[in-house]
Scaffold this motif. Structure first.
Motif, short mmCIF file in Angstrom:
data_model
loop_
_atom_site.label_atom_id
_atom_site.label_comp_id
_atom_site.label_asym_id
_atom_site.label_seq_id
_atom_site.Cartn_x
_atom_site.Cartn_y
_atom_site.Cartn_z
N MET A 1 -32.66 -8.52 -24.67
CA MET A 1 -34.12 -8.49 -24.55
C MET A 1 -34.75 -8.15 -25.90
O MET A 1 -35.76 -8.76 -26.29
CB MET A 1 -34.53 -7.46 -23.50
CG MET A 1 -36.03 -7.42 -23.21
SD MET A 1 -36.44 -6.34 -21.84
CE MET A 1 -35.93 -4.76 -22.52
N ASN A 2 -34.18 -7.19 -26.61
CA ASN A 2 -34.70 -6.86 -27.94
C ASN A 2 -34.57 -8.05 -28.89
O ASN A 2 -35.48 -8.34 -29.67
CB ASN A 2 -33.96 -5.66 -28.50
CG ASN A 2 -34.25 -4.39 -27.73
OD1 ASN A 2 -35.33 -4.25 -27.14
ND2 ASN A 2 -33.31 -3.47 -27.69
N ARG A 3 -33.43 -8.77 -28.79
CA ARG A 3 -33.24 -9.93 -29.66
C ARG A 3 -34.25 -11.03 -29.33
O ARG A 3 -34.84 -11.63 -30.24
CB ARG A 3 -31.82 -10.47 -29.49
CG ARG A 3 -31.46 -11.59 -30.46
CD ARG A 3 -30.10 -12.18 -30.13
NE ARG A 3 -30.14 -12.87 -28.85
CZ ARG A 3 -30.62 -14.09 -28.68
NH1 ARG A 3 -31.12 -14.77 -29.70
NH2 ARG A 3 -30.62 -14.65 -27.49
N LEU A 4 -34.47 -11.25 -28.01
CA LEU A 4 -35.44 -12.27 -27.62
C LEU A 4 -36.86 -11.87 -28.02
O LEU A 4 -37.67 -12.73 -28.39
CB LEU A 4 -35.36 -12.49 -26.10
CG LEU A 4 -34.08 -13.17 -25.59
CD1 LEU A 4 -34.09 -13.22 -24.08
CD2 LEU A 4 -33.94 -14.56 -26.17
N ARG A 5 -37.16 -10.57 -27.92
CA ARG A 5 -38.49 -10.11 -28.32
C ARG A 5 -38.71 -10.36 -29.82
O ARG A 5 -39.78 -10.81 -30.24
CB ARG A 5 -38.66 -8.63 -27.99
CG ARG A 5 -40.08 -8.13 -28.23
CD ARG A 5 -40.23 -6.66 -27.91
NE ARG A 5 -40.13 -6.41 -26.48
CZ ARG A 5 -39.11 -5.78 -25.89
NH1 ARG A 5 -38.09 -5.35 -26.63
NH2 ARG A 5 -39.11 -5.59 -24.60
#
Length: 383
Positions: free
Chosen positions: A100-104
Motif C-alpha cells: 500500500m505504501n508503494r502504491l501510494r
C-alpha cells in the motif's frame, strides 16, 4: 446381618442337648446346605456381573483416555496451525502495508507525471486547450422572427488555436493554393534574396506544411433559469455618466417602494450589452416590475423610459463537437530561429505567394518564434 446369619449353620455344641437345645436332624442340615449352595451361586453370578461391569468401566476408561489423548493432540496441532496462520497473517499484513505504501508513492509519482503531461499537451492539442480557456459571460441579442424559431439559436464560432514556437499559420485567398502547399508537405524557403547574392551565401530552411484541423460545435443545449428576484434593465441612454454613478442612480430609484421597488441586494453592469442586472433582497418585488414592462427613470437632468425584462441565466448542459478542416489555412512547422520575427514573417510570405513555388496571394500570416507560444483566433469565413 440376616444374610450372614443365613450363610452359617448353627451346630449344637457338646452338651447342648444337655442344656435344652433342640436336636438338629440330617434333613435340616441338608436344607441348610442347599440354601448355602443357592446363595453361593447367586454370589458367583453377582461376582461375574461386577467383573464384567468392571471390565466395561476399564474399557470405557481406556477409550476415554485414548480420546482425550487424541483430542489433546488435535488441540495442540490446531494451536500450532493457528500460530502458523497468525504468523502468516502478520506477514501478509506487513506485506500488504508495504504494498500500500508503494502504491501510494507510485500514485503520487503518476499524479505528478499526469500534471506535467497536461501542462505539455495543453499547448500541443487544441482539444485539451478548450477547458483551460477563460469563461466569458454572454447575452443573447438575437432576433426572434416567429414562434417556430423561438427555440433556435445562431452560433458564431470563435476558435482559439494554440500555436507552438517555431511554427506559423498562413491563410491564402484561395483554397486550392492551400491544398497544393499541403500536398507538397516539405518546402525549402529562401531567406536570402537578391541577384548579387552568391550561391554559397544563400540561406535556406526546410519547413513542413500540414492542414489545420479544429473542433467546431455541432450540437448545443442550454438550460435556462429565470431568477425570481432579478430584473434586466435595458434601453439605457448614452450619457457621459460613469458606470458606478449610473448604477447608484438605478439602485436609488429601484430601492424606493413608491417606484414599485425594494431593497437592492446587488447590481451588475453587463459591459458586452450595456444592460444592468438588479437583484432584490426579497421575493415579490421583481415580478410586478417585469409586468409593467417599462418605467420612467430620472437620470441626470432628463427622464428616460427604460425597459424591464426578466433576468434569465443559462448554463450549457450539452455541447458536442465535430472535427473541421480549415480550407484556406496551412500550418507551417519546424521553422528554425535564424531570423528576427518580422524578417522571418516577410521571408515566408514572399516565398509562399510565388506562383512558381505553388503559392498564391496570402491573406494573413501569423508567425511564432522558437521559445514562445501564441494563440490564433479563427472566425467564421464570410465566403
Amino acid at each position: 446381618m440376616d444374610a450372614e446369619e443365613d450363610s452359617f449353620i448353627r451346630l449344637p455344641s457338646p452338651g447342648s442337648l444337655e442344656d435344652g437345645f433342640p436336636e438338629v436332624t440330617p434333613e435340616q442340615v441338608q436344607q441348610q446346605i442347599e440354601c448355602c449352595k443357592e446363595l453361593c451361586s447367586a454370589l458367583e453370578q453377582e461376582h461375574v456381573k461386577l467383573q464384567m461391569a468392571k471390565e466395561a468401566v476399564e474399557q470405557k476408561t481406556r477409550e476415554l483416555r485414548k480420546e482425550g489423548e487424541l483430542l489433546h493432540k488435535s488441540i495442540e496441532q490446531q494451536m500450532s496451525l493457528n500460530r502458523d496462520e497468525d504468523r502468516s497473517c502478520q506477514v501478509g499484513i506487513f506485506l500488504a502495508k508495504d504494498e500500500m505504501n508503494r502504491l501510494r508513492q507510485e500514485k503520487q509519482v503518476l499524479k505528478k507525471e499526469l500534471e506535467e503531461v497536461k501542462k505539455r499537451v495543453l499547448w500541443e492539442d487544441p482539444v485539451m486547450m478548450l477547458p483551460a480557456l477563460p469563461e466569458k459571460k454572454m447575452v443573447f441579442k438575437g432576433l426572434v422572427t416567429n414562434k417556430d424559431n423561438m427555440n433556435k439559436l445562431m452560433l458564431t464560432p470563435l476558435i482559439r488555436y494554440p500555436l507552438l514556437g517555431g511554427s506559423a499559420l498562413i491563410t491564402f485567398e484561395k483554397a486550392e493554393v492551400a491544398q497544393r502547399i499541403i500536398e507538397v508537405k516539405e518546402h525549402v524557403v529562401e531567406l536570402s534574396y537578391g541577384e548579387d547574392v552568391e550561391e554559397l551565401d544563400r540561406c535556406r530552411v526546410r519547413v513542413q506544411a500540414a492542414p489545420v484541423d479544429i473542433l467546431l460545435p455541432s450540437a448545443l443545449e442550454i438550460g435556462l433559469t429565470r431568477s425570481s428576484r432579478s430584473i434586466l434593465v435595458s434601453d439605457l441612454p448614452s450619457l457621459a455618466v460613469p458606470e458606478e454613478a449610473l448604477l447608484d442612480k438605478l439602485e436609488l430609484f429601484f430601492s424606493k417602494t413608491k417606484n414599485g421597488g425594494g431593497e437592492v441586494e446587488s447590481r451588475e453592469f453587463l459591459d458586452d450589452s450595456g444592460q444592468v442586472v438588479l437583484t432584490f433582497a426579497e421575493d415579490g418585488v421583481a415580478e410586478p416590475l417585469i409586468a409593467r414592462g417599462h418605467i420612467q427613470v430620472l437620470i441626470g437632468k432628463g427622464r428616460y423610459e427604460l425597459k424591464i425584462s426578466p433576468c434569465v441565466s443559462g448554463d450549457i448542459t450539452n455541447l458536442q463537437f465535430q472535427p473541421s478542416r480549415c480550407p484556406r489555412t496551412v500550418l507551417l512547422s519546424g521553422i528554425p530561429d535564424v531570423l528576427g520575427e518580422e524578417p522571418m514573417r516577410d521571408a515566408l510570405e514572399i516565398h509562399f505567394q510565388k506562383a512558381s513555388r505553388g503559392g498564391g496571394e496570402v491573406d494573413a500570416l501569423a508567425y511564432v518564434p522558437v521559445g514562445q507560444h501564441g494563440v490564433a483566433v479563427f472566425t467564421e469565413d464570410a465566403d
